[in-house]
Design a protein around this motif. Structure first.
Motif, PDB file in Angstrom:
ATOM      1  N   VAL A  17      -1.248   8.874   4.226  1.00 46.26           N
ATOM      2  CA  VAL A  17      -1.180   8.097   3.878  1.00 46.26           C
ATOM      3  C   VAL A  17      -1.099   6.640   5.221  1.00 46.26           C
ATOM      4  CG1 VAL A  17       0.039   8.654   2.059  1.00 46.26           C
ATOM      5  CG2 VAL A  17       1.378   7.880   3.969  1.00 46.26           C
ATOM      6  N   GLU A  18      -1.467   5.798   4.841  1.00 43.87           N
ATOM      7  CA  GLU A  18      -0.378   4.401   5.596  1.00 43.87           C
ATOM      8  C   GLU A  18       0.807   4.573   6.324  1.00 43.87           C
ATOM      9  OE1 GLU A  18      -2.606   1.709   6.476  1.00 43.87           O
ATOM     10  OE2 GLU A  18      -4.246   3.373   4.924  1.00 43.87           O
TER      11      GLU A  18
ATOM     12  N   ALA B 199       1.053  -1.302   0.299  1.00 41.00           N
ATOM     13  CA  ALA B 199       0.065  -0.184   0.002  1.00 41.00           C
ATOM     14  C   ALA B 199       0.321   1.134   0.164  1.00 41.00           C
ATOM     15  CB  ALA B 199      -0.837  -0.121   0.857  1.00 41.00           C
ATOM     16  N   ILE B 200       0.182   2.333  -0.257  1.00 43.04           N
ATOM     17  CA  ILE B 200       1.058   3.743  -0.635  1.00 43.04           C
ATOM     18  C   ILE B 200       0.689   4.184   0.977  1.00 43.04           C
ATOM     19  CG2 ILE B 200       1.062   5.646  -1.738  1.00 43.04           C
ATOM     20  CD1 ILE B 200      -0.197   5.301  -3.731  1.00 43.04           C
ATOM     21  N   GLY B 201       2.332   4.620   1.389  1.00 44.14           N
ATOM     22  CA  GLY B 201       2.556   4.748   2.819  1.00 44.14           C
ATOM     23  C   GLY B 201       3.985   5.223   2.767  1.00 44.14           C
ATOM     24  N   LYS B 202       3.935   5.173   4.058  1.00 42.17           N
ATOM     25  CA  LYS B 202       6.098   5.775   4.246  1.00 42.17           C
ATOM     26  C   LYS B 202       5.762   4.573   6.121  1.00 42.17           C
ATOM     27  CE  LYS B 202       5.569   9.943   3.235  1.00 42.17           C
ATOM     28  NZ  LYS B 202       6.808  10.801   2.201  1.00 42.17           N
ATOM     29  N   HIS B 203       7.275   3.790   5.166  1.00 41.68           N
ATOM     30  CA  HIS B 203       7.595   2.839   5.927  1.00 41.68           C
ATOM     31  C   HIS B 203       8.937   3.071   7.111  1.00 41.68           C
ATOM     32  CE1 HIS B 203       5.458  -0.351   3.636  1.00 41.68           C
ATOM     33  NE2 HIS B 203       5.358   0.721   3.088  1.00 41.68           N
ATOM     34  N   VAL B 204       9.162   2.730   8.408  1.00 44.08           N
ATOM     35  CA  VAL B 204      10.155   2.602   8.778  1.00 44.08           C
ATOM     36  C   VAL B 204      10.617   1.290   8.370  1.00 44.08           C
ATOM     37  CG1 VAL B 204      11.354   3.136  11.345  1.00 44.08           C
ATOM     38  CG2 VAL B 204       9.419   4.422  10.315  1.00 44.08           C
ATOM     39  N   VAL B 205      11.742   1.305   7.921  1.00 43.03           N
ATOM     40  CA  VAL B 205      12.536  -0.012   7.458  1.00 43.03           C
ATOM     41  C   VAL B 205      14.519  -0.088   8.519  1.00 43.03           C
ATOM     42  CG1 VAL B 205      11.306  -0.208   5.634  1.00 43.03           C
ATOM     43  CG2 VAL B 205      13.443   0.234   5.547  1.00 43.03           C
TER      44      VAL B 205
ATOM     45  N   ALA C 284       5.305  12.603   8.717  1.00 41.10           N
ATOM     46  CA  ALA C 284       5.118  12.422   7.085  1.00 41.10           C
ATOM     47  C   ALA C 284       4.154  11.631   6.322  1.00 41.10           C
ATOM     48  CB  ALA C 284       6.209  11.895   6.770  1.00 41.10           C
ATOM     49  N   ALA C 285       3.839  11.313   7.246  1.00 37.86           N
ATOM     50  CA  ALA C 285       2.732   9.687   7.014  1.00 37.86           C
ATOM     51  C   ALA C 285       1.267  10.529   7.573  1.00 37.86           C
ATOM     52  CB  ALA C 285       2.512   8.912   7.279  1.00 37.86           C
TER      53      ALA C 285
ATOM     54  N   ARG D 217       5.166  -4.232  12.415  1.00 35.62           N
ATOM     55  CA  ARG D 217       5.134  -4.441  14.028  1.00 35.62           C
ATOM     56  C   ARG D 217       4.132  -3.479  14.143  1.00 35.62           C
ATOM     57  NH1 ARG D 217       8.384  -1.323  18.241  1.00 35.62           N
ATOM     58  NH2 ARG D 217       7.733   0.503  17.747  1.00 35.62           N
ATOM     59  N   GLU D 218       3.545  -2.469  13.207  1.00 29.00           N
ATOM     60  CA  GLU D 218       2.219  -1.943  13.833  1.00 29.00           C
ATOM     61  C   GLU D 218       2.371  -0.696  12.870  1.00 29.00           C
ATOM     62  OE1 GLU D 218       2.931   2.606  16.389  1.00 29.00           O
ATOM     63  OE2 GLU D 218       4.128   1.283  16.431  1.00 29.00           O
ATOM     64  N   ARG D 219       1.383  -0.587  12.462  1.00 27.18           N
ATOM     65  CA  ARG D 219       0.499   0.025  11.441  1.00 27.18           C
ATOM     66  C   ARG D 219      -0.657   1.107  11.655  1.00 27.18           C
ATOM     67  NH1 ARG D 219      -3.191  -2.938   6.547  1.00 27.18           N
ATOM     68  NH2 ARG D 219      -3.784  -0.686   5.343  1.00 27.18           N
ATOM     69  N   ASP D 220      -0.333   1.922  10.896  1.00 24.89           N
ATOM     70  CA  ASP D 220      -1.386   3.515  11.295  1.00 24.89           C
ATOM     71  C   ASP D 220      -1.639   4.112  10.140  1.00 24.89           C
ATOM     72  OD1 ASP D 220      -1.971   3.171  14.252  1.00 24.89           O
ATOM     73  OD2 ASP D 220       0.184   4.176  14.235  1.00 24.89           O
ATOM     74  N   SER D 221      -3.104   4.264   9.993  1.00 31.52           N
ATOM     75  CA  SER D 221      -3.760   4.334   9.228  1.00 31.52           C
ATOM     76  C   SER D 221      -4.247   6.403   9.047  1.00 31.52           C
ATOM     77  CB  SER D 221      -4.982   4.151   8.718  1.00 31.52           C
ATOM     78  OG  SER D 221      -5.344   4.766   6.969  1.00 31.52           O
TER      79      SER D 221
END
Length: 74
Positions: free
Chosen positions: A48-49, A2-8, A42-43, A60-64
């Motif tokens: 975005v997600e 999905a379109i979004g920001k990821h902490v990796v 930023a999200a 481990r975590e997801r927010d919309s």
């Protein structure tokens, strides 16, 4: 994905904030906590997600922060 920001995680122990589908990081941080703060903000701004990954790459975590296509009825 999905379109979004990821902490990796990065191989050297740092943490990066990356847009979905991007190969390059938007910004790199020494700690996951710093990356989460930047990525969440930023999200929210982009609507975005937001995903936080563990060191093994799993989520481990997801927010919309976008418009919810299925809002709760109340």
């Amino acid at each position: 994905m999905a379109i979004g920001k990821h902490v990796v995680p990065r191989p050297n122990g740092e943490w990066a904030v990356r847009n979905s589908g991007a190969s390059r990081a938007t910004k790199v941080f020494e700690t996951q906590k710093e990356a989460i703060a930047f990525g969440r903000d930023a999200a929210r701004k982009d609507g975005v997600e937001f995903y936080v990954h563990r060191k093994d790459g799993t989520i481990r975590e997801r927010d919309s922060y976008g418009r919810d296509p299925h809002p709760p009825r109340g």
